[in-house]
Structures are given as C-alpha cells and as structure tokens.
Design a protein around this motif. Structure first.
Motif, PDB file in Angstrom:
ATOM      1  N   UNK A  24       0.837  -1.208   0.000  1.00 58.84           N
ATOM      2  CA  UNK A  24       0.000   0.000   0.000  1.00 58.84           C
ATOM      3  C   UNK A  24       0.870   1.256   0.000  1.00 58.84           C
ATOM      4  N   UNK A  25       1.995   1.213   0.696  1.00 52.08           N
ATOM      5  CA  UNK A  25       2.928   2.352   0.681  1.00 52.08           C
ATOM      6  C   UNK A  25       3.515   2.551  -0.721  1.00 52.08           C
ATOM      7  N   UNK A  26       3.899   1.455  -1.356  1.00 48.57           N
ATOM      8  CA  UNK A  26       4.463   1.544  -2.708  1.00 48.57           C
ATOM      9  C   UNK A  26       3.445   2.121  -3.686  1.00 48.57           C
ATOM     10  N   UNK A  27       2.216   1.670  -3.596  1.00 50.42           N
ATOM     11  CA  UNK A  27       1.176   2.184  -4.496  1.00 50.42           C
ATOM     12  C   UNK A  27       0.991   3.689  -4.304  1.00 50.42           C
ATOM     13  N   UNK A  28       1.088   4.159  -3.065  1.00 53.88           N
ATOM     14  CA  UNK A  28       0.990   5.599  -2.807  1.00 53.88           C
ATOM     15  C   UNK A  28       2.155   6.341  -3.450  1.00 53.88           C
ATOM     16  N   UNK A  29       3.352   5.790  -3.316  1.00 58.64           N
ATOM     17  CA  UNK A  29       4.538   6.412  -3.916  1.00 58.64           C
ATOM     18  C   UNK A  29       4.376   6.498  -5.432  1.00 58.64           C
ATOM     19  N   UNK A 152      11.152  -0.631  -3.217  1.00 58.95           N
ATOM     20  CA  UNK A 152      11.214   0.367  -4.284  1.00 58.95           C
ATOM     21  C   UNK A 152      12.540   0.285  -5.037  1.00 58.95           C
ATOM     22  N   UNK A 153      13.625   0.000  -4.319  1.00 55.93           N
ATOM     23  CA  UNK A 153      14.937  -0.170  -4.959  1.00 55.93           C
ATOM     24  C   UNK A 153      14.884  -1.336  -5.950  1.00 55.93           C
ATOM     25  N   UNK A 154      14.287  -2.432  -5.526  1.00 52.92           N
ATOM     26  CA  UNK A 154      14.142  -3.593  -6.415  1.00 52.92           C
ATOM     27  C   UNK A 154      13.285  -3.230  -7.618  1.00 52.92           C
ATOM     28  N   UNK A 155      12.161  -2.573  -7.375  1.00 52.78           N
ATOM     29  CA  UNK A 155      11.271  -2.196  -8.475  1.00 52.78           C
ATOM     30  C   UNK A 155      11.966  -1.256  -9.455  1.00 52.78           C
ATOM     31  N   UNK A 156      12.787  -0.369  -8.921  1.00 53.67           N
ATOM     32  CA  UNK A 156      13.502   0.589  -9.786  1.00 53.67           C
ATOM     33  C   UNK A 156      14.523  -0.127 -10.663  1.00 53.67           C
ATOM     34  N   UNK A 157      15.293  -1.058 -10.075  1.00 52.68           N
ATOM     35  CA  UNK A 157      16.324  -1.706 -10.898  1.00 52.68           C
ATOM     36  C   UNK A 157      15.735  -2.729 -11.868  1.00 52.68           C
ATOM     37  N   UNK A 158      14.526  -3.209 -11.589  1.00 51.36           N
ATOM     38  CA  UNK A 158      13.870  -4.130 -12.522  1.00 51.36           C
ATOM     39  C   UNK A 158      12.948  -3.386 -13.483  1.00 51.36           C
TER      40      UNK A 158
END
Length: 178
Positions: A24-29, A152-158
């Motif tokens: 839920x935090x990631x979706x907000x970001x 978020x770091x993982x999502x960014x690098x992928x």
C-alpha cells in the motif's frame, strides 16, 4: 560455527500482513503521493491496534523477513554483476533516510541500516534486532519505511513497479505448495 542470528532460527512472522502494508505504501509512492492517504493510514492504524501482542510481534517479524528476502534477492542480483550489495544498497538507503527526517528520525537510521546490513550478510534482521531489546514505538515507521525503500529499490532496478511484491507472493505461494 552457526550464528545465533542464523535465518533458519528466525520466526518468519506474518509476511502476508507486512507485505500488504508495504504494497500500500508503494502504491501511494507510485501514485505520486509522498504518504498513503488519511483513510488508508486510518485503516492500517485500526488494523494494527486490533492486533494482540503476539500478532503485533508477528507483524514486526514479517517486516524483518521482507527485509531479509529483499536483501537476499538484491545480494544475488548485485553479485551477478560483480558488485557488493552492501556497497551499493546501504549508502543509497541511508542517504534517502537522511533526506526524510520526519519518516526516519536520525537516531533510528543506525538501527535500520543495521537491519539491512544484517540481512545483506545473510543474518536474520529479526534476530539481530532482538540483541538491542524490544522495538520502541518510535522505530515502527522506520521499520516499515526500510522495507518500502528496499522494495522500491528492487522495483527501480527491474523497471517494474510490482516486481518486489510479486517476488514475495511467489515465494509465499511456493512455500504453501510445499
């Protein structure tokens, strides 16, 4: 010689509940908000207030398990490129934390960095943290934020906003199948 912080000795906790909070935090970001909205925060606060002491500790252990799983994935990804996960992840994470003093009070940053370093070196963040005593209330947001920043770091690098969540749900599904 086995370490008292060996992940095999650590409780997994409630990884599913921890993942829901992190997601839920990631979706907000990704929706462009710096924080989750007031209604979502109220629901999370209501949920955590309804937990028994044991369930609350399971949630904390679940967040630590997420940190461990994320760092394990990052360690393998960085090693595949001849890089050290600690060298690349910890300074970035600490720098982000330092730039967000409301979410990450400066006095909490060493503990949160310690959790990440423990996980990055193959130790259980939960068992490592227990050496410091009970979790103070002031570190709850920082613990959640650490897991969010790693995801978020993982999502960014992928280059995939849902990769970190799928990584964990896939592991949970495989564990259920076993």
């Amino acid at each position: 010689m086995p370490s008292p912080c060996d992940p095999e000795n650590a409780p997994a906790g409630d990884v599913g509940a921890a993942l829901m909070m992190i997601d839920s935090q990631l979706k907000a970001v990704y929706a462009g908000r710096t924080e989750i909205d007031a209604e979502q925060r109220r629901l999370i606060d209501q949920y955590t207030a309804s937990l028994t002491s044991r369930e609350f500790h399971d949630l904390l252990d679940g967040a630590c398990t997420l940190i461990y799983m994320y760092m394990r994935w990052l360690r393998m990804a960085y090693e595949d490129h001849g890089k050290d996960v600690i060298e690349y992840v910890v300074p970035s994470l600490v720098g982000t934390m330092r730039n967000m003093p409301k979410s990450f009070p400066p006095e909490n940053i060493p503990t949160m960095a310690g959790l990440v370093i423990a996980a990055g070196t193959g130790l259980s963040p939960s068992l490592w943290r227990k050496h410091l005593g009970d979790w103070p209330q002031e570190e709850m947001t920082s613990l959640e934020g650490t897991a969010v920043l790693l995801a978020e770091h993982i999502n960014r690098i992928t280059d995939d906003h849902d990769f970190a969540t799928r990584l964990i749900t896939g592991a949970l599904s495989r564990a259920d199948a076993d």
